[in-house]
Design an enzyme around this catalytic site. Structure first.
Site, PDB file in Angstrom:
ATOM      1  N   TRP A 105       0.813  -1.228   0.000  1.00 45.84           N
ATOM      2  CA  TRP A 105       0.000   0.000   0.000  1.00 45.84           C
ATOM      3  C   TRP A 105       0.843   1.274   0.000  1.00 45.84           C
ATOM      4  O   TRP A 105       1.889   1.345   0.634  1.00 45.84           O
ATOM      5  CB  TRP A 105      -0.889  -0.011   1.241  1.00 45.84           C
ATOM      6  CG  TRP A 105      -1.630   1.255   1.442  1.00 45.84           C
ATOM      7  CD1 TRP A 105      -1.231   2.340   2.181  1.00 45.84           C
ATOM      8  CD2 TRP A 105      -2.903   1.603   0.892  1.00 45.84           C
ATOM      9  NE1 TRP A 105      -2.177   3.332   2.115  1.00 45.84           N
ATOM     10  CE2 TRP A 105      -3.212   2.902   1.342  1.00 45.84           C
ATOM     11  CE3 TRP A 105      -3.807   0.938   0.061  1.00 45.84           C
ATOM     12  CZ2 TRP A 105      -4.400   3.552   0.985  1.00 45.84           C
ATOM     13  CZ3 TRP A 105      -4.992   1.577  -0.280  1.00 45.84           C
ATOM     14  CH2 TRP A 105      -5.277   2.862   0.179  1.00 45.84           C
TER      15      TRP A 105
ATOM     16  N   ASN B 196      -0.035   5.775   0.241  1.00 45.59           N
ATOM     17  CA  ASN B 196      -0.926   6.929   0.071  1.00 45.59           C
ATOM     18  C   ASN B 196      -0.128   8.222   0.005  1.00 45.59           C
ATOM     19  O   ASN B 196       0.774   8.308  -0.847  1.00 45.59           O
ATOM     20  CB  ASN B 196      -2.133   6.949   1.028  1.00 45.59           C
ATOM     21  CG  ASN B 196      -1.871   6.854   2.497  1.00 45.59           C
ATOM     22  OD1 ASN B 196      -1.386   5.846   2.970  1.00 45.59           O
ATOM     23  ND2 ASN B 196      -2.192   7.869   3.246  1.00 45.59           N
ATOM     24  N   ASP B 197      -0.355   9.190   0.846  1.00 45.97           N
ATOM     25  CA  ASP B 197       0.182  10.544   0.632  1.00 45.97           C
ATOM     26  C   ASP B 197       1.679  10.605   0.317  1.00 45.97           C
ATOM     27  O   ASP B 197       2.476   9.934   0.971  1.00 45.97           O
ATOM     28  CB  ASP B 197       0.022  11.391   1.897  1.00 45.97           C
ATOM     29  CG  ASP B 197      -1.319  11.267   2.546  1.00 45.97           C
ATOM     30  OD1 ASP B 197      -2.206  10.635   1.971  1.00 45.97           O
ATOM     31  OD2 ASP B 197      -1.469  11.804   3.646  1.00 45.97           O
TER      32      ASP B 197
ATOM     33  N   GLN C  53       3.481   7.682   2.406  1.00 56.24           N
ATOM     34  CA  GLN C  53       2.760   6.839   3.353  1.00 56.24           C
ATOM     35  C   GLN C  53       2.697   5.423   2.791  1.00 56.24           C
ATOM     36  O   GLN C  53       2.272   5.223   1.647  1.00 56.24           O
ATOM     37  CB  GLN C  53       1.336   7.387   3.560  1.00 56.24           C
ATOM     38  CG  GLN C  53       1.286   8.678   4.338  1.00 56.24           C
ATOM     39  CD  GLN C  53       1.556   8.448   5.809  1.00 56.24           C
ATOM     40  OE1 GLN C  53       0.711   7.952   6.546  1.00 56.24           O
ATOM     41  NE2 GLN C  53       2.767   8.790   6.244  1.00 56.24           N
TER      42      GLN C  53
ATOM     43  N   TRP D 218      -4.450  -0.043   3.624  1.00 55.23           N
ATOM     44  CA  TRP D 218      -3.923   0.992   4.510  1.00 55.23           C
ATOM     45  C   TRP D 218      -3.672   0.401   5.902  1.00 55.23           C
ATOM     46  O   TRP D 218      -4.454  -0.404   6.391  1.00 55.23           O
ATOM     47  CB  TRP D 218      -4.939   2.142   4.592  1.00 55.23           C
ATOM     48  CG  TRP D 218      -4.456   3.304   5.390  1.00 55.23           C
ATOM     49  CD1 TRP D 218      -3.785   4.378   4.924  1.00 55.23           C
ATOM     50  CD2 TRP D 218      -4.601   3.496   6.801  1.00 55.23           C
ATOM     51  NE1 TRP D 218      -3.487   5.236   5.968  1.00 55.23           N
ATOM     52  CE2 TRP D 218      -3.977   4.719   7.128  1.00 55.23           C
ATOM     53  CE3 TRP D 218      -5.173   2.756   7.836  1.00 55.23           C
ATOM     54  CZ2 TRP D 218      -3.933   5.225   8.424  1.00 55.23           C
ATOM     55  CZ3 TRP D 218      -5.118   3.257   9.129  1.00 55.23           C
ATOM     56  CH2 TRP D 218      -4.510   4.477   9.413  1.00 55.23           C
TER      57      TRP D 218
ATOM     58  N   ARG E 236      -2.468  16.719  12.616  1.00 46.79           N
ATOM     59  CA  ARG E 236      -1.511  15.964  11.803  1.00 46.79           C
ATOM     60  C   ARG E 236      -1.043  16.711  10.561  1.00 46.79           C
ATOM     61  O   ARG E 236      -1.535  17.786  10.257  1.00 46.79           O
ATOM     62  CB  ARG E 236      -2.104  14.618  11.390  1.00 46.79           C
ATOM     63  CG  ARG E 236      -3.373  14.709  10.576  1.00 46.79           C
ATOM     64  CD  ARG E 236      -3.919  13.299  10.332  1.00 46.79           C
ATOM     65  NE  ARG E 236      -5.113  13.309   9.525  1.00 46.79           N
ATOM     66  CZ  ARG E 236      -6.339  13.448  10.007  1.00 46.79           C
ATOM     67  NH1 ARG E 236      -6.538  13.609  11.298  1.00 46.79           N
ATOM     68  NH2 ARG E 236      -7.380  13.431   9.181  1.00 46.79           N
ATOM     69  N   ASP E 237      -0.105  16.091   9.881  1.00 49.74           N
ATOM     70  CA  ASP E 237       0.395  16.505   8.565  1.00 49.74           C
ATOM     71  C   ASP E 237       1.157  17.840   8.588  1.00 49.74           C
ATOM     72  O   ASP E 237       0.863  18.745   7.782  1.00 49.74           O
ATOM     73  CB  ASP E 237      -0.759  16.556   7.536  1.00 49.74           C
ATOM     74  CG  ASP E 237      -1.613  15.299   7.556  1.00 49.74           C
ATOM     75  OD1 ASP E 237      -1.079  14.245   7.974  1.00 49.74           O
ATOM     76  OD2 ASP E 237      -2.796  15.358   7.181  1.00 49.74           O
TER      77      ASP E 237
ATOM     78  N   GLU F 258      -7.480  17.682   5.737  1.00 50.72           N
ATOM     79  CA  GLU F 258      -6.096  17.350   6.150  1.00 50.72           C
ATOM     80  C   GLU F 258      -5.040  17.748   5.105  1.00 50.72           C
ATOM     81  O   GLU F 258      -5.365  18.249   4.035  1.00 50.72           O
ATOM     82  CB  GLU F 258      -6.043  15.842   6.423  1.00 50.72           C
ATOM     83  CG  GLU F 258      -6.632  15.057   5.269  1.00 50.72           C
ATOM     84  CD  GLU F 258      -7.139  13.671   5.625  1.00 50.72           C
ATOM     85  OE1 GLU F 258      -7.205  13.298   6.799  1.00 50.72           O
ATOM     86  OE2 GLU F 258      -7.482  12.945   4.687  1.00 50.72           O
TER      87      GLU F 258
HETATM   88  C1  FRU Z   1      -4.424  11.765   4.192  1.00 52.64           C
HETATM   89  C2  FRU Z   1      -4.095  11.141   5.538  1.00 52.64           C
HETATM   90  C3  FRU Z   1      -3.308  12.089   6.394  1.00 52.64           C
HETATM   91  C4  FRU Z   1      -2.585  11.171   7.313  1.00 52.64           C
HETATM   92  C5  FRU Z   1      -2.285  10.011   6.417  1.00 52.64           C
HETATM   93  C6  FRU Z   1      -2.296   8.680   7.094  1.00 52.64           C
HETATM   94  O1  FRU Z   1      -4.614  10.825   3.208  1.00 52.64           O
HETATM   95  O2  FRU Z   1      -5.302  10.757   6.180  1.00 52.64           O
HETATM   96  O3  FRU Z   1      -4.085  13.050   7.052  1.00 52.64           O
HETATM   97  O4  FRU Z   1      -1.435  11.743   7.847  1.00 52.64           O
HETATM   98  O5  FRU Z   1      -3.267  10.012   5.408  1.00 52.64           O
HETATM   99  O6  FRU Z   1      -1.902   7.679   6.229  1.00 52.64           O
END
Ligand code: FRU
Length: 667
Positions: A205, A207-208, A224, A232, A336-337, A398
Site C-alpha cells: 500500500w 498513500n500521501d 505513506q 492501509w 496531523r500533517d 487534512e
Molecule cells: C491523508 C491522511 C493524512 C494522514 C495520512 C495517514 O490521506 O489521512 O491526514 O497523515 O493520510 O496515512
C-alpha cells in the site's frame, strides 16, 4: 556473561538447538550452520541434503552473502527437489530475529517462516537472487512464547530453492523489521495494471506523498506506506529517490512505527543554518517533521497524535528520531500533517498543521461535537519549540500545503496559495504568521482521484512541483496498491479577473518519449469517427487542439474511456465528471503545447479547445487549456490500446493531434 544471558543461553541449549552461543551484548545466536550437520534441526525431503552447504552447489549460480563457511541451501537435487528444515522449539527472548536469506521468491513456498503452534506468523522469500540478504522479523508480540523456524522449499519450478544462514535473536533490528522484497529483475514492474510512469511502491500500500525535498541533484519522495500489506495500515514512511521527477528508485523505508505511534504524513526540510543542532558533518542535516499517530497501533495504545522530529546526516539514507519527541503535544483531535518550511523574511520555521477542533454547536449522530477541520499555523526558531501564530478561518481538510508563486503576467508579483487534502485552494497573503485569503475557495482538480498533494517547494529558481496521491484506484491481483499522480509545475495566472492555480506536467517527461507524431485532421472534419492508425502502445502523452466550428460534441476515446466535449456547455465530461474549459489567458498561450519541432511557431488557434492527456496503464490525467483546469482519474483499461475522435452534430472547423509514445520509467 551475566546470569540473565547465561540463563537464555542455557534455555536455548536445553531446547536442543545445535550450534549456538551467546554473542557480544545481548544477541543470541540461534544457528550459523558452521558444523558438520544441522544440529537439532529436523530435515524433511531431499532438497537440503545431509549437511549445511559450504559454497555454491553444482549447476548453481554463484552464491554470496553467507556468513562463515556454512549455510543452508535447498539446491541439492537442484530446483526440482523439495523439502523443509525445521528448528527445535525455542523461546523468543529478544524482540527481533535477524537472518540472511536468498533464493526463490515463491510466497509461502521458497521461504523462511516462523511458526507458533504450527501456524506461520512471519514469512519471507528470497528475491530470485542467490545472494543472501539481511532480513528481520519483529517478534515483539511473541516474546516469551515458544516458536520454530522453518526453512521451506515447496516449489519445484524455476527458482525452486532457498538459501539461509545466521539466525540471531536481538534487541536491535538489523534491517527495518519488515521483510522487504526489493524489486527482482523484469518483468517485475511490468504487471498488466502497473503504472509505467506514475510512481507506485514495489509492493503493498501507498498513500500521501511526504517529505518532498531536493538534496544536490537528488529528489526525495517519501510516502505513506504499509510495508506489510496491500491495504492501509501500519503507516511507515516509504522512500524513493530520483534525479528527474520521473524515474524513481525505491529505497528501504525511512521512518518506522514506534511506541509514540505509526508514522503519518509530514515534511522534510534542509536545516541549512543548523538551527536544530543536528548537523554532524559538513552538509546540513535533513530534518523530518511528522505526525506520530498515537493509538493506531498496539505499541501506542492510549496515546494521542503528536508532532515529532527525525534527522539524517547522510543524505536521507538513515534517520534518527529525536530523543525529545514529541516536539508538539496534542492540541485538538488527531492533529496531523505538519508541512514545515523556512520563511526567510522572518527567519523562522513555519508550519501549517491540520487540527481537528470539536465544535459543540454541531453535534453528530451520537450527540458528540462534530469535528471542524482547521489549518493552524505555528512558528519556530529551531524546529523544536513551536508557538501558535494563526488560524485559517475556513474549513480545510487534512494535509495543508502553503507555497508562494509568481503571478503571471505581473512581473515581480507573488501570491501565496494554501490548499487542503481534497486539492481545494485559496490564494492570498502570508506574513510569516498567518495566511489571509484574497480569493474564494477554488476547486483544485475536477476528477475523482487526486488527493493529499504536497510540493517540492524549495527548488532552485523558485520552481514549485506538486505531486498527489491518486486516491482510490483499483488494482486487482497486483502486488502493489495505489499510485501517485504525475508531477506538475505550479504557476499562477490571472484569468477573467480571478487568480488560477495552473498545473502543467513537468517537462522532464520528455526523458520517456520514444516517438512524436503530429496529425492534422481533414479541414473541416464532418460528423463521423476518425480512428488513429498505427501501433500506439499503452503509454501516451497526447495533445488535441480543436476549433469546434458547428460541431455539437467532440469525443476522444482512449483505452475504452471517453472524454467528451459539449459545445452548448463548453465543458468536458469524463467518468461522469464535468470539467470546465476556462478561456485561455494570454500568458497561458505562451506555454507551448506542441514542443519542437512543431513548437514555438504553432500558435494556438483563437477560440480553440486544447487538451493534454497523460495516458498510463491505469490512470488518465487531463489538462485543459494549458493546465487552467485538470482532472485526474484512475481506471481499469478495457480492450487493446486504441484512439479515436468522434464528431457529432456539425463540422469540426479544424483539429490537430500530437501523440508522443512513452517508454516505461522503470527500465
Ligand atoms: C491523508 C491522511 C493524512 C494522514 C495520512 C495517514 O490521506 O489521512 O491526514 O497523515 O493520510 O496515512
Amino acid at each position: 556473561m551475566t546470569s540473565t544471558r547465561f540463563r537464555t543461553w542455557a534455555a536455548l541449549w536445553a531446547a536442543g538447538l545445535g550450534v549456538m552461543r551467546a554473542l557480544a551484548a545481548e544477541d543470541v545466536l540461534l544457528a550459523d550452520f558452521e558444523g558438520a550437520d544441522f544440529g537439532g534441526w529436523t530435515v524433511h525431503g531431499t532438497a537440503f541434503g545431509e549437511a549445511p552447504a559450504r559454497g555454491t552447489l553444482p549447476e548453481q549460480a554463484a552464491v554470496g552473502g553467507f556468513r562463515g563457511q556454512g549455510f543452508v541451501s535447498s539446491f541439492h537435487g537442484r530446483d526440482r527437489a523439495t523439502g523443509r528444515l525445521v528448528s527445535p522449539e525455542f523461546t523468543v527472548s529478544r524482540r527481533y530475529l535477524n537472518f540472511l536469506i536468498g533464493g526463490g521468491e515463491e510466497v509461502g513456498a521458497t521461504c523462511v517462516t516462523v511458526t507458533v503452534e504450527g501456524q506461520p506468523v512471519r514469512s519471507a522469500t528470497g528475491r530470485e537472487d542467490e545472494f543472501l540478504n539481511q532480513a528481520t522479523f519483529d517478534l515483539g508480540e511473541f516474546l516469551g512464547r515458544t516458536v520454530r523456524i522453518e526453512i521451506v522449499d515447496g516449489f519445484a519450478g524455476s527458482w525452486g530453492h532457498i538459501n539461509a544462514d545466521h539466525f540471531v535473536l536481538s534487541d536491535a533490528a538489523a534491517t527495518p523489521p519488515f521483510v522487504q522484497n526489493p524489486p527482482p529483475p523484469p518483468p517485475y514492474h511490468d504487471e498488466p495494471l502497473r503504472p509505467q510512469f506514475h510512481f507506485t511502491a514495489h509492493s503493498n500500500w501507498l498513500n500521501d506523498p511526504n517529505g518532498l525535498v531536493r538534496v544536490g541533484d537528488q529528489y526525495h519522495l517519501f510516502f505513506q506506506h504499509n510495508p506489510t500489506g496491500r491495504e492501509w495500515g501500519n503507516m511507515t514512511w516509504g522512500h524513493a529517490v530520483g534525479t528527474d521527477l520521473v524515474r524513481w528508485k525505491e529505497l528501504s523505508p525511512a521512518l518506522l512505527p514506534d511506541p509514540l505511534g505509526t508514522m503519518f504524513s509530514g515534511s522534510v526540510v534542509v536545516d541549512a543554518e543548523n538551527t536544530a543542532g543536528f548537523q554532524t558533518g559538513k552538509e546540513p542535516a535533513l530534518v523530518a517533521i511528522y505526525t506520530a499517530a498515537g493509538g493506531t497501533s498496539e505499541a501506542s495504545k492510549g496515546r494521542r497524535f503528536t508532532q515529532c522530529l527525525a534527522h539524517s546526516n547522510d543524505g536521507g539514507r538513515t534517520w534518527i528520531k529525536y530523543a525529545g519527541n514529541p516536539v508538539m503535544d496534542a492540541i485538538g483531535d488527531d492533529d496531523r500533517d505538519p508541512k514545515a518550511f523556512w520563511h526567510a523574511p522572518t527567519r523562522r520555521w513555519v508550519m501549517p498543521l491540520y487540527v481537528g477542533v470539536p465544535d459543540p454547536s454541531r453535534p453528530d449522530a451520537q450527540g458528540k461535537p462534530a469535528i471542524r477541520h482547521t489549518c493552524q499555523f505555528f512558528t519556530s526558531p529551531d524546529l523544536k519549540q513551536w508557538a501558535p501564530s494563526g488560524v485559517f478561518p475556513e474549513e480545510l481538510s487534512e494535509c495543508p500545503g502553503l507555497v508562494s508563486l509568481p503571478l503571471s503576467p505581473a512581473p515581480g508579483t507573488h501570491l501565496w496559495v494554501l490548499w487542503g487534502g481534497d486539492g481545494a485552494y485559496w490564494t492570498g497573503d502570508f506574513d510569516g504568521r498567518s495566511f489571509t485569503a484574497k480569493s474564494g475557495k477554488r476547486i483544485g482538480d475536477y476528477g475523482t482521484h487526486f488527493y493529499a498533494a504536497q510540493a517540492w517547494d524549495a527548488l532552485p529558481n523558485g520552481r514549485v512541483v506538486l505531486i498527489g496521491w491518486m486516491r482510490g484506484g483499483k488494482y486487482p491481483g497486483m502486488p502493489f496498491n495505489q499510485q501517485m499522480s504525475f508531477p506538475v509545475d505550479l504557476s499562477l495566472e490571472r484569468q477573467s479577473g480571478e487568480v488560477v492555480l495552473v498545473k502543467w506536467p513537468v517537462p522532464e517527461i520528455r526523458n520517456l518519449f520514444t516517438s512524436v507524431l503530429r496529425e492534422d485532421l481533414p479541414k473541416p472534419f464532418p460528423p463521423g469517427t476518425h480512428r488513429v492508425a498505427g501501433d500506439l502502445g499503452d503509454l501516451l502523452d497526447l495533445e488535441l487542439e480543436f476549433l469546434p466550428g458547428s460541431a455539437r460534441t467532440v469525443s476522444l476515446e482512449v483505452r475504452g474511456q471517453t472524454f467528451r466535449w459539449d459545445a452548448a456547455s463548453a465543458t468536458a465530461t469524463a467518468f461522469g465528471k464535468s470539467i470546465p474549459s476556462p478561456p485561455v489567458a494570454a500568458s497561458a498561450g505562451r506555454r507551448s503545447e506542441f514542443p519542437p519541432p512543431w513548437g514555438p511557431d504553432l500558435k494556438p488557434w483563437d477560440g480553440s479547445v486544447r487538451w493534454r492527456l497523460l495516458v498510463d496503464r491505469t490512470s488518465l490525467e487531463l489538462f485543459v487549456n494549458g493546465g487552467l483546469a485538470t482532472a485526474s482519474f484512475c481506471f481499469l483499461p478495457e480492450g487493446p490500446p486504441a484512439l479515436s475522435l468522434t464528431v457529432e452534430g456539425g463540422d469540426l472547423a479544424h483539429a490537430r493531434l500530437v501523440r508522443r509514445t512513452l517508454k516505461s520509467a522503470w527500465r
